[in-house]
Design an enzyme around this catalytic site. Structure first.
Site, PDB file in Angstrom:
ATOM      1  CG  LEU A  93      -1.933  -1.189   1.228  1.00 39.04           C
ATOM      2  CD1 LEU A  93      -2.760  -1.171   2.505  1.00 39.04           C
ATOM      3  CD2 LEU A  93      -2.840  -1.172   0.005  1.00 39.04           C
ATOM      4  CG  HIS A 134       4.911  -7.099   2.627  1.00 45.85           C
ATOM      5  ND1 HIS A 134       5.167  -6.904   1.287  1.00 45.85           N
ATOM      6  CD2 HIS A 134       4.392  -5.925   3.073  1.00 45.85           C
ATOM      7  CE1 HIS A 134       4.844  -5.667   0.956  1.00 45.85           C
ATOM      8  NE2 HIS A 134       4.360  -5.049   2.028  1.00 45.85           N
TER       9      HIS A 134
HETATM   10  O1  K1U Z   1       1.951  -3.928   3.714  1.00 41.64           O
HETATM   11  C1  K1U Z   1       1.185  -3.584   2.820  1.00 41.64           C
HETATM   12  O2  K1U Z   1       1.434  -2.603   2.179  1.00 41.64           O
HETATM   13  C2  K1U Z   1      -0.057  -4.406   2.528  1.00 41.64           C
HETATM   14  C3  K1U Z   1       0.139  -5.363   1.381  1.00 41.64           C
HETATM   15  C4  K1U Z   1       0.340  -6.753   1.946  1.00 41.64           C
HETATM   16  C5  K1U Z   1       0.873  -7.799   1.007  1.00 41.64           C
HETATM   17  C6  K1U Z   1       0.245  -8.141  -0.168  1.00 41.64           C
HETATM   18  C7  K1U Z   1       0.754  -9.117  -0.992  1.00 41.64           C
HETATM   19  C8  K1U Z   1       1.885  -9.797  -0.618  1.00 41.64           C
HETATM   20  C9  K1U Z   1       2.520  -9.449   0.539  1.00 41.64           C
HETATM   21  C10 K1U Z   1       2.013  -8.462   1.357  1.00 41.64           C
HETATM   22  C11 K1U Z   1      -1.106  -5.323   0.519  1.00 41.64           C
HETATM   23  O3  K1U Z   1      -2.166  -5.549   0.971  1.00 41.64           O
HETATM   24  S1  K1U Z   1      -0.886  -4.913  -1.147  1.00 41.64           S
HETATM   25  C12 K1U Z   1      -2.485  -4.903  -1.863  1.00 41.64           C
HETATM   26  C13 K1U Z   1      -3.164  -6.242  -1.972  1.00 41.64           C
HETATM   27  O4  K1U Z   1      -4.239  -6.355  -1.468  1.00 41.64           O
HETATM   28  C14 K1U Z   1      -2.592  -7.416  -2.615  1.00 41.64           C
HETATM   29  C15 K1U Z   1      -1.599  -7.362  -3.582  1.00 41.64           C
HETATM   30  C16 K1U Z   1      -1.103  -8.503  -4.155  1.00 41.64           C
HETATM   31  C17 K1U Z   1      -1.590  -9.728  -3.788  1.00 41.64           C
HETATM   32  C18 K1U Z   1      -2.586  -9.807  -2.848  1.00 41.64           C
HETATM   33  C19 K1U Z   1      -3.102  -8.649  -2.281  1.00 41.64           C
HETATM   34 ZN    ZN Z   2       3.830  -3.034   2.383  1.00 40.73          ZN
END
Ligand code: K1U
Ligand code: ZN
Length: 184
Positions: A93, A134
């Site tokens: 995000l 992450h």
């Molecule tokens: O930490 C963050 O910014 C949240 C991030 C978490 C994350 C998503 C995917 C893999 C590892 C960590 C997000 O939520 S990004 C947006 C999202 O919903 C998403 C993106 C890719 C795959 C699945 C979800």
């Molecule tokens: Zn992140």
């Protein structure tokens, strides 16, 4: 409840190391509620307190389809349970509209406290294992693009700048840039 502005890459505040939570006060409980609301509004599956400029060891995650099962991890410790790494396409995000593959162990142990001070001790796999690693990185000032090439990092910077410009034009709230000294 309140929506919190999310810091965007390459904001230097994202590099701050988070400190442990000493006590789950009313203020921390409000922060937890606000982070969960902010994560849902931004359509994320996780959020670390560092991303909303609160540099404490606090993470929220919700992998449920209906977005009705948020989990809270306070002072988390994550230990890999396998040596082998698997590649997963990650997003962040704080790095909007940038997705790329990162390799991480696919099975980890999570030790933490929940919002009521109960101990969490779980072995997890798959998306939860990826997501918690992450988010742990955020608490250490690490962003997933740090694992990518210099070229991809430069492209990510440019992409984020463009996305933020569009969002500002659309009247969306974006996090203020860190105040700069007058002589910079
Ligand atoms: O930490 C963050 O910014 C949240 C991030 C978490 C994350 C998503 C995917 C893999 C590892 C960590 C997000 O939520 S990004 C947006 C999202 O919903 C998403 C993106 C890719 C795959 C699945 C979800
Ligand atoms: Zn992140």
């Amino acid at each position: 409840m309140a929506l919190l502005p999310i810091l965007s890459y390459p904001d230097p505040r994202l590099r701050t190391i988070a400190t442990p939570v000493k006590e789950v006060t009313a203020e921390i409980k409000t922060l937890i509620t606000d982070m969960i609301e902010t994560m849902y509004e931004a359509q994320g599956i996780g959020l670390a307190a560092s991303q909303v400029d609160r540099h404490i060891q606090l993470i929220v995650i919700d992998l449920s389809e209906d977005k009705d099962s948020p989990r809270v991890f306070i002072n988390p410790k994550v230990t890999p349970l396998v040596e082998e790494k698997q590649s997963y396409e990650e997003g962040c995000l704080s790095v909007p509209d940038v997705y790329d593959k990162v390799e991480r162990p696919n099975k980890v142990r999570i030790e933490a406290l929940d919002q009521d001070g109960n101990a969490i001790d779980e072995e997890v796999e798959g998306l939860l294992a990826v997501c918690i690693q992450h988010e742990m990185d955020h608490l250490s000032g690490v962003i997933f693009v740090d694992y990518l090439s210099r070229l991809k990092q430069t492209r990510a910077r440019d992409k984020v700048r463009k996305v933020l410009k569009i969002r500002e034009k659309q009247g969306e709230q974006v996090a203020e840039k860190e105040p700069q000294p007058a002589n910079s």
